[in-house]
Design a protein around this motif. Structure first.
Motif, PDB file in Angstrom:
ATOM      1  N   ASN A 337       0.788  -1.246   0.000  1.00  0.00           N
ATOM      2  CA  ASN A 337       0.000   0.000   0.000  1.00  0.00           C
ATOM      3  C   ASN A 337       0.815   1.288   0.000  1.00  0.00           C
ATOM      4  O   ASN A 337       0.276   2.351   0.296  1.00  0.00           O
ATOM      5  N   VAL A 338       2.117   1.212  -0.315  1.00  0.00           N
ATOM      6  CA  VAL A 338       2.874   2.446  -0.563  1.00  0.00           C
ATOM      7  C   VAL A 338       2.630   2.815  -2.030  1.00  0.00           C
ATOM      8  O   VAL A 338       2.018   2.049  -2.779  1.00  0.00           O
ATOM      9  N   ALA A 339       3.115   3.981  -2.455  1.00  0.00           N
ATOM     10  CA  ALA A 339       2.972   4.348  -3.870  1.00  0.00           C
ATOM     11  C   ALA A 339       4.096   3.701  -4.677  1.00  0.00           C
ATOM     12  O   ALA A 339       5.189   3.444  -4.165  1.00  0.00           O
ATOM     13  N   SER A 361      -0.870   4.991  -6.917  1.00  0.00           N
ATOM     14  CA  SER A 361      -1.081   5.204  -5.482  1.00  0.00           C
ATOM     15  C   SER A 361      -1.127   3.864  -4.750  1.00  0.00           C
ATOM     16  O   SER A 361      -1.184   2.798  -5.377  1.00  0.00           O
ATOM     17  N   GLY A 362      -1.157   3.951  -3.438  1.00  0.00           N
ATOM     18  CA  GLY A 362      -1.257   2.752  -2.610  1.00  0.00           C
ATOM     19  C   GLY A 362      -2.591   2.025  -2.767  1.00  0.00           C
ATOM     20  O   GLY A 362      -2.779   0.946  -2.201  1.00  0.00           O
ATOM     21  N   LEU A 366      -3.831   5.426 -10.705  1.00  0.00           N
ATOM     22  CA  LEU A 366      -2.922   6.537 -10.982  1.00  0.00           C
ATOM     23  C   LEU A 366      -3.156   7.628  -9.930  1.00  0.00           C
ATOM     24  O   LEU A 366      -4.302   8.011  -9.676  1.00  0.00           O
ATOM     25  N   TRP A 367      -2.078   8.122  -9.327  1.00  0.00           N
ATOM     26  CA  TRP A 367      -2.236   9.112  -8.242  1.00  0.00           C
ATOM     27  C   TRP A 367      -2.374  10.513  -8.811  1.00  0.00           C
ATOM     28  O   TRP A 367      -1.569  10.923  -9.658  1.00  0.00           O
ATOM     29  N   ASP A 368      -3.379  11.219  -8.339  1.00  0.00           N
ATOM     30  CA  ASP A 368      -3.594  12.595  -8.766  1.00  0.00           C
ATOM     31  C   ASP A 368      -3.107  13.526  -7.657  1.00  0.00           C
ATOM     32  O   ASP A 368      -3.734  13.619  -6.597  1.00  0.00           O
ATOM     33  N   PRO A 369      -1.974  14.227  -7.902  1.00  0.00           N
ATOM     34  CA  PRO A 369      -1.420  15.098  -6.851  1.00  0.00           C
ATOM     35  C   PRO A 369      -2.404  16.179  -6.418  1.00  0.00           C
ATOM     36  O   PRO A 369      -2.290  16.718  -5.319  1.00  0.00           O
TER      37      PRO A 369
END
Ligand code: GTP
Ligand code: SPV
Ligand code: MN
Length: 605
Positions: A337-339, A361-362, A366-369
């Motif tokens: 669960n880390v990125a 993301s975890g 895709l992680w959205d800053p």
């Protein structure tokens, strides 16, 4: 089956138990774990092939994975202590009638492993050959659990050998998601709608259904080494505690060992791996989460770490805060669960580097800053062998453990509690442990950041009545000959100023507090008596090279303490007749001391 049962072990009780579970759970195959590297690699490759594990390009022999979004932490509301009598579980545990719970569990586990492999994991908690080590056998349908158990415990053939024909703690685990004929599996099977983590302290058994994460599923850890072991310890005269163990060596080469209890995600791993900010001091890590403590033949208290690895909180781990942990997890590590970065490395908040572009993301998307959400889950973790820790103590493998000179209790308190204080004596120390409150963290599902009582950092982990647990600690204290008991301390790294910022820099700077404790244990008279405990005499904490105002860290506000005491008194009523009179007396004395003090009496530092 990769072996026949009788080829695998001669332990008849183990045979019988495994056969029963096979017929109950109906797995499609059964695999007996040997704990070898080949076995790890084979299972990891299978998991990588279906996308559950992603091998990391930047870290040798390391993997990334993410869990189901509703399976990210311990679930305390689904955790049960099933003693015969409700009052033996006490007011802080969820209790269930053992007969009814067994019935429910049989229904849940029936056919629960259809379409899956059943893995049989013998594991040893404690150094192999130690008289204090105990064996558990976990049956699971989660290959993730197998890999983690291989890192976290002495697992496989070695554990089976240690067990011989002796008794073991049976631990049955299923993710609770059987597969029908031809059904495609998901990457993190679990059953958030029906989770049960049930402990039977009287018969010594554990059942866990529906979760594949951390303490819910790695049954050697919180379920065995704390909940079941605490009940065993009470019966047999020892202690199973949510404590780190560290070795501290002074510049003169004198060494002591310290055990310290902090609630989940409140600083054990970081303290156990501390890089001292003061020259000449050395810290060695014996354990970062659990301590089993017994009386040694010399009458002192000795601690072993029942675990063989770390399941550590990733966020916040940086070169500034914990370089030793970063070194430890350079290779042979499972990250959950880390990125995940584009180039095949891991990332988390407060890692000390800006977030790379295009991270997963975890949660696996895709992680959205701009989303305002963290990239890594706040309870994301690394699993790594303790042997990889550059400061892993050679005494950690000592079968008799290490002698404990000081015991520390701490919590996450933004006010009230001073940076450090020493207990007047053992009973007062037990009172300090019993009185821990801490702000909740992401280690357990639910609201974070609200203050709750967490006696001895054991609230979620005590396998019996918490009032009886206090009595057991008091009783242990009575067994010491004069001068042989560890001294007890309360610390708080988390006090905040009016600007909402931490007042104390923490991490490597915590050595200043450890140094003061070391000196006290070595006979210094560096204390001042206050109504709440003994605090450092002005000038006795080494603040060289540090520009941190110390006064606010030791401010003892009479009004705040009156509220604290009232609140504590109210909480302790919960334990009813099981609340020990000696702690009642401590409460009374504290109230008297506070009533007869004035704020002016608090010595300036
Ligand atoms: P469990 O594994 O859940 O039992 O947790 P733990 O007690 O080992 O906690 P850990 O050391 O992993 O710390 C949890 C969080 O607290 C991390 O994000 C750390 O960065 C933070 N933390 C640890 N020590 C300190 C400290 O001295 N000061 C401050 N401000 N934060 C700290
Ligand atoms: C804790 O919550 O105290 C942990 C993590 O150490 S877990 O193993 O999930 O319990
Ligand atoms: Mn823990």
């Amino acid at each position: 089956m990769n072996l026949s049962l009788s080829e695998w072990t001669q332990n008849r009780e183990l045979h019988r138990w495994i056969e029963d579970q096979i017929s109950l759970c109906q797995p499609s195959s059964v695999y007996f774990c040997d704990g070898s590297e080949e076995e790890f690699d084979h299972i990891a490759a299978q998991m990588a092939a279906i996308g559950t594990l992603v091998p990391l390009k930047k870290r040798p022999h390391s993997f990334w994975c993410y869990s189901h979004p509703d399976d990210v932490a311990r679930v305390e509301e689904s955790t049960f202590i099933c003693s015969q009598r409700k009052e033996d579980a006490g007011p802080t545990n969820n209790w269930q009638n053992p007969v009814l719970m067994k019935k429910e569990l049989r229904a849940l586990f029936a056919n629960s492993m259809r379409g899956r492999t059943m893995y049989v994991i013998p594991y040893c908690m404690g150094p192999l050959g130690s008289p204090y080590a105990r064996v558990g056998v976990e049956i699971t349908d989660s290959p993730y659990v197998v890999l983690n158990m291989q890192i976290m415990t002495r697992m496989g053939t070695v554990a089976l050998k240690h067990l011989g024909l002796g008794p073991f703690i049976p631990c049955l685990h299923s993710v609770g998601r059987p597969l029908s004929e031809g059904e495609k599996d998901v990457s993190w099977p679990c059953n958030p709608a029906k989770r049960v983590i049930a402990h039977f302290p009287e018969e010594g058994s554990i059942f866990s259904y529906g979760s594949g994460y951390g303490g819910n599923a790695l049954l050697g850890k919180k379920c065995f080494a704390l909940r079941i072991a605490s009940a065993l310890g009470r019966k047999e005269g020892w202690l199973a505690e949510h404590m780190l163990i560290l070795g501290l060596t002074s510049p003169e080469g004198r060494k002591i060992y310290i055990a310290a209890a902090f609630p989940s995600a409140c600083g054990k791993t970081n303290l156990a791996m501390l890089t001292p900010a003061l020259a000449g001091w050395k810290v060695e890590c014996v354990g970062d989460d659990i301590a089993w403590m017994h009386f040694g033949s010399d009458g002192r208290l000795y601690a072993i770490n029942p675990e063989a690895g770390f399941f550590g909180v990733a966020p916040g781990t940086s070169m500034q805060t914990n370089p030793i942990a970063l070194k430890t997890i350079e290779r042979n590590t499972i990250f959950t669960n880390v990125a995940l970065t584009e180039c095949g490395d891991v990332w988390w908040e407060k890692m000390g580097t800006p977030p790379p572009k295009n991270m997963t993301s975890g949660c696996g998307s895709l992680w959205d800053p701009e989303s305002g959400k963290s990239a890594a889950h706040p309870n994301s973790r690394f699993t790594v062998s303790a042997k990889q820790c550059p400061i892993y103590s050679s005494s950690a493998e000592d079968p008799l453990g290490v002698p404990i000179s000081a015991i520390i209790f701490g919590g996450r308190r933004s006010s009230v509690m001073p940076l450090v204080m020493e207990a007047f004596d053992w009973n007062h120390g037990v009172f300090l442990g019993a009185g821990i409150s801490s702000e909740t963290t992401a280690a357990a599902a639910g609201k974070t950041g609200h203050l709750r009582h967490d006696p001895f950092a054991m609230l979620p982990f005590c396998g019996y009545h918490m009032g009886d647990y206090f009595s057991h600690w008091l009783e242990m204290g009575r067994r010491f000959q004069k001068g042989l008991s560890p001294r007890m301390y309360a610390v708080n790294w988390f006090r905040k100023g009016s600007d909402g910022q931490f007042l104390w820099p923490g991490f490597g700077e915590n050595i200043r507090v450890l140094k003061w404790i070391f000196e006290r244990v070595s006979g210094s008279d560096h204390t001042v008596r206050t109504p709440i405990g003994m605090i450092p005499r002005p000038g006795s904490i080494d603040l060289s090279g540090l520009s941190c105002p110390i006064e606010p860290l030791f401010a003892i506000d009479r009004k705040e303490w009156q509220i604290e005491v009232q609140e504590l008194e109210c909480y302790f009523r919960l334990f009813g007749r099981n609340f020990p009179p000696a702690l009642q007396e401590e409460m009374l004395q504290l109230k008297k001391r506070i009533a007869s003090s004035s704020n002016e009496e608090t010595p300036p530092l």
